[in-house]
Design a protein around this motif. Structure first.
Motif, PDB file in Angstrom:
ATOM      1  N   GLU A  63       0.674  -1.169   0.064  1.00 18.65           N
ATOM      2  CA  GLU A  63       0.160   0.080   0.148  1.00 18.65           C
ATOM      3  C   GLU A  63       0.797   1.325  -0.003  1.00 18.65           C
ATOM      4  O   GLU A  63       0.602   2.105  -0.626  1.00 18.65           O
ATOM      5  N   LEU A  64       1.868   1.319   0.814  1.00 19.84           N
ATOM      6  CA  LEU A  64       2.756   2.388   0.939  1.00 19.84           C
ATOM      7  C   LEU A  64       3.562   2.612  -0.464  1.00 19.84           C
ATOM      8  O   LEU A  64       3.330   3.562  -0.939  1.00 19.84           O
ATOM      9  N   ARG A  65       4.014   1.506  -1.080  1.00 15.26           N
ATOM     10  CA  ARG A  65       4.683   1.727  -2.533  1.00 15.26           C
ATOM     11  C   ARG A  65       3.910   2.096  -3.198  1.00 15.26           C
ATOM     12  O   ARG A  65       4.155   2.988  -4.269  1.00 15.26           O
ATOM     13  N   GLN A  66       2.625   1.764  -3.522  1.00 14.41           N
ATOM     14  CA  GLN A  66       1.381   2.075  -4.458  1.00 14.41           C
ATOM     15  C   GLN A  66       1.009   3.680  -4.233  1.00 14.41           C
ATOM     16  O   GLN A  66       1.022   4.367  -5.225  1.00 14.41           O
ATOM     17  N   GLU A  67       1.000   3.936  -2.769  1.00 17.86           N
ATOM     18  CA  GLU A  67       0.662   5.167  -2.687  1.00 17.86           C
ATOM     19  C   GLU A  67       1.787   6.421  -2.961  1.00 17.86           C
ATOM     20  O   GLU A  67       1.458   7.491  -3.477  1.00 17.86           O
ATOM     21  N   LYS A  68       3.032   5.835  -2.868  1.00 21.66           N
ATOM     22  CA  LYS A  68       4.049   6.745  -3.113  1.00 21.66           C
ATOM     23  C   LYS A  68       4.825   6.667  -4.761  1.00 21.66           C
ATOM     24  O   LYS A  68       6.003   7.379  -4.813  1.00 21.66           O
ATOM     25  N   LYS A  69       4.402   5.913  -5.439  1.00 21.64           N
ATOM     26  CA  LYS A  69       4.857   5.508  -6.633  1.00 21.64           C
ATOM     27  C   LYS A  69       5.150   6.559  -7.573  1.00 21.64           C
ATOM     28  O   LYS A  69       5.921   6.642  -8.241  1.00 21.64           O
ATOM     29  N   ASP A  70       4.404   7.600  -7.601  1.00 21.44           N
ATOM     30  CA  ASP A  70       4.511   8.754  -8.437  1.00 21.44           C
ATOM     31  C   ASP A  70       5.301   9.900  -7.754  1.00 21.44           C
ATOM     32  O   ASP A  70       5.538  10.900  -8.752  1.00 21.44           O
ATOM     33  N   LEU A  71       5.834   9.576  -6.650  1.00 21.76           N
ATOM     34  CA  LEU A  71       6.544  10.708  -5.941  1.00 21.76           C
ATOM     35  C   LEU A  71       8.165  10.672  -6.524  1.00 21.76           C
ATOM     36  O   LEU A  71       8.449   9.922  -7.393  1.00 21.76           O
ATOM     37  N   LEU A  77      12.020   7.451  -1.132  1.00 22.02           N
ATOM     38  CA  LEU A  77      13.032   7.126  -0.157  1.00 22.02           C
ATOM     39  C   LEU A  77      12.438   7.546   1.295  1.00 22.02           C
ATOM     40  O   LEU A  77      12.539   6.966   2.312  1.00 22.02           O
ATOM     41  N   GLU A  78      12.133   8.898   1.657  1.00 22.44           N
ATOM     42  CA  GLU A  78      11.635   9.429   2.647  1.00 22.44           C
ATOM     43  C   GLU A  78      10.337   8.529   3.150  1.00 22.44           C
ATOM     44  O   GLU A  78      10.104   8.228   4.234  1.00 22.44           O
ATOM     45  N   ALA A  79       9.511   7.935   2.321  1.00 25.20           N
ATOM     46  CA  ALA A  79       8.533   7.055   2.821  1.00 25.20           C
ATOM     47  C   ALA A  79       9.091   5.800   3.017  1.00 25.20           C
ATOM     48  O   ALA A  79       8.298   5.314   3.970  1.00 25.20           O
ATOM     49  N   PHE A  80       9.993   5.253   2.557  1.00 24.46           N
ATOM     50  CA  PHE A  80      10.645   4.376   3.192  1.00 24.46           C
ATOM     51  C   PHE A  80      11.246   4.498   4.551  1.00 24.46           C
ATOM     52  O   PHE A  80      10.996   3.642   5.448  1.00 24.46           O
ATOM     53  N   PHE A  81      11.931   5.547   4.571  1.00 19.78           N
ATOM     54  CA  PHE A  81      12.515   5.755   6.199  1.00 19.78           C
ATOM     55  C   PHE A  81      11.222   5.779   7.129  1.00 19.78           C
ATOM     56  O   PHE A  81      11.558   5.788   8.184  1.00 19.78           O
ATOM     57  N   VAL A 116      10.146 -13.337   1.760  1.00 16.61           N
ATOM     58  CA  VAL A 116       9.513 -12.507   0.780  1.00 16.61           C
ATOM     59  C   VAL A 116       9.265 -11.007   1.093  1.00 16.61           C
ATOM     60  O   VAL A 116       9.449 -10.077   0.335  1.00 16.61           O
ATOM     61  N   LEU A 117       8.858 -10.763   2.564  1.00 19.65           N
ATOM     62  CA  LEU A 117       8.883  -9.384   2.950  1.00 19.65           C
ATOM     63  C   LEU A 117      10.349  -8.616   2.785  1.00 19.65           C
ATOM     64  O   LEU A 117      10.353  -7.494   2.336  1.00 19.65           O
ATOM     65  N   ALA A 118      11.428  -9.256   3.197  1.00 16.25           N
ATOM     66  CA  ALA A 118      12.662  -8.816   3.115  1.00 16.25           C
ATOM     67  C   ALA A 118      12.955  -8.608   1.510  1.00 16.25           C
ATOM     68  O   ALA A 118      13.636  -7.414   1.164  1.00 16.25           O
ATOM     69  N   ASP A 119      12.459  -9.572   0.631  1.00 17.96           N
ATOM     70  CA  ASP A 119      12.750  -9.268  -0.712  1.00 17.96           C
ATOM     71  C   ASP A 119      11.994  -8.032  -1.288  1.00 17.96           C
ATOM     72  O   ASP A 119      12.434  -7.275  -2.222  1.00 17.96           O
ATOM     73  N   GLN A 120      10.708  -7.821  -1.080  1.00 15.20           N
ATOM     74  CA  GLN A 120       9.943  -6.821  -1.285  1.00 15.20           C
ATOM     75  C   GLN A 120      10.503  -5.431  -0.832  1.00 15.20           C
ATOM     76  O   GLN A 120      10.716  -4.366  -1.799  1.00 15.20           O
ATOM     77  N   VAL A 121      11.045  -5.325   0.335  1.00 17.15           N
ATOM     78  CA  VAL A 121      11.707  -4.225   0.991  1.00 17.15           C
ATOM     79  C   VAL A 121      12.842  -3.818   0.035  1.00 17.15           C
ATOM     80  O   VAL A 121      13.036  -2.696  -0.502  1.00 17.15           O
ATOM     81  N   LEU A 122      13.724  -4.878  -0.177  1.00 16.65           N
ATOM     82  CA  LEU A 122      14.945  -4.779  -0.906  1.00 16.65           C
ATOM     83  C   LEU A 122      14.717  -4.320  -2.455  1.00 16.65           C
ATOM     84  O   LEU A 122      15.357  -3.278  -3.069  1.00 16.65           O
ATOM     85  N   ASN A 123      13.762  -4.925  -3.067  1.00 22.63           N
ATOM     86  CA  ASN A 123      13.236  -4.731  -4.292  1.00 22.63           C
ATOM     87  C   ASN A 123      12.971  -2.937  -4.297  1.00 22.63           C
ATOM     88  O   ASN A 123      13.092  -2.293  -5.423  1.00 22.63           O
ATOM     89  N   TRP A 124      11.927  -2.577  -3.565  1.00 24.57           N
ATOM     90  CA  TRP A 124      11.503  -1.334  -3.469  1.00 24.57           C
ATOM     91  C   TRP A 124      12.607  -0.232  -3.438  1.00 24.57           C
ATOM     92  O   TRP A 124      12.968   0.784  -3.979  1.00 24.57           O
ATOM     93  N   VAL A 125      13.450  -0.457  -2.553  1.00 22.20           N
ATOM     94  CA  VAL A 125      14.845   0.443  -2.333  1.00 22.20           C
ATOM     95  C   VAL A 125      15.764   0.490  -3.477  1.00 22.20           C
ATOM     96  O   VAL A 125      16.129   1.609  -4.118  1.00 22.20           O
ATOM     97  N   THR A 126      15.749  -0.706  -3.904  1.00 19.75           N
ATOM     98  CA  THR A 126      16.749  -0.732  -5.143  1.00 19.75           C
ATOM     99  C   THR A 126      15.945   0.095  -6.247  1.00 19.75           C
ATOM    100  O   THR A 126      16.705   0.794  -7.073  1.00 19.75           O
TER     101      THR A 126
END
Length: 185
Positions: A63-71, A77-81, A116-126
Motif C-alpha cells: 500500500e505504501l509503495r502504491q501510494e508513493k509510486k508517483d513521487l 526514499l523518505e517514505a521508506f524511512f 518475501v517481505l525482506a525481498d519486497q523491501v530490498l526490491n523497492w529500495v533498489t
C-alpha cells in the motif's frame, strides 16, 4: 477492529518488543483480555499467527509503495524511512529486524514469508535508487542492490542502536544517507 485483527496487532507488538520466541498465547490472552482458546480458534499454531503478522506488513508495504509510486525518488526514499520512523517513535524495532534475530528458531513457513517481505523491501529500495540515479538525483558508484542493502541495514541497525545511544542518532543516520546519495562523489 475484529478479534482476529486485534490478535495480529498485539502479536506484532510483542514480536517487535520481546521477539518471536519470547511471547506466548498466554501473553496475548492477558494483553487482549480473551481466552487462549479464542486465539487458537483464529490461529491454530503460532506459525499461523507469525505468517499473519508478516502478511500484514507485506500488505502495508504494498500500500505504501502504491501510494508513493508517483513521487520523486527522494520522496519515495523518505517514505521508506517512514517505516523506521514509525517503529522508532513507538520505541520498537522493525519486523524484519525482530524476526531476523530469531530466524533459525522460527518455523520454516514463517521464514519463507519473512524472506518475501525482506525481498519486497530490498526490491523497492533498489528501484528507488535506480530511478534516482537515472534522474541524476542520486549519486553512487556501487551496484544499486548493494547500495540498497547498505541503506536497509543502516536503518535496521539504527532503530536498535538508539536504544543504547541517543534518539538524535536516528535522524543523523537518515540525514547522512540522504547527504551521501545526493552529493556527487
Amino acid at each position: 477492529m475484529s478479534t482476529r485483527e486485534t490478535i495480529i496487532e498485539q502479536a506484532d507488538y510483542l514480536i517487535r518488543d520481546k521477539g518471536y520466541n519470547a511471547f506466548s498465547y498466554y501473553d496475548l490472552s492477558k494483553a487482549i483480555g480473551i481466552k487462549n482458546a479464542s486465539i487458537h480458534y483464529h490461529f491454530p499454531s503460532k506459525s499461523d499467527l507469525g505468517i499473519a503478522v508478516v502478511q500484514k506488513h507485506l500488505q502495508g508495504l504494498a500500500e505504501l509503495r502504491q501510494e508513493k509510486k508517483d513521487l520523486s525518488p527522494l520522496e519515495q526514499l523518505e517514505a521508506f524511512f517512514s517505516i523506521y520512523t514509525k517503529a522508532q517513535s513507538n520505541q520498537k524495532i522493525c519486523l524484519v529486524g525482530a524476526l531476523a534475530t530469531d530466524f533459525h528458531t522460527i518455523e520454516e513457513n514463517v521464514q519463507t514469508h519473512l524472506k518475501v517481505l525482506a525481498d519486497q523491501v530490498l526490491n523497492w529500495v533498489t528501484e528507488i535508487l535506480v530511478l534516482g540515479q537515472q534522474q541524476g538525483v542520486f549519486h553512487f558508484s556501487i551496484e544499486p542492490r548493494t547500495k540498497a542493502m547498505l541503506i536497509i541495514s543502516n536503518m535496521l541497525a539504527i532503530v536498535q542502536l538508539i536504544r543504547l545511544t541517543q534518539i538524535e542518532d536516528f535522524e543523523r543516520v537518515k540525514a547522512a544517507i540522504i547527504f551521501e546519495l545526493t552529493n556527487p562523489q
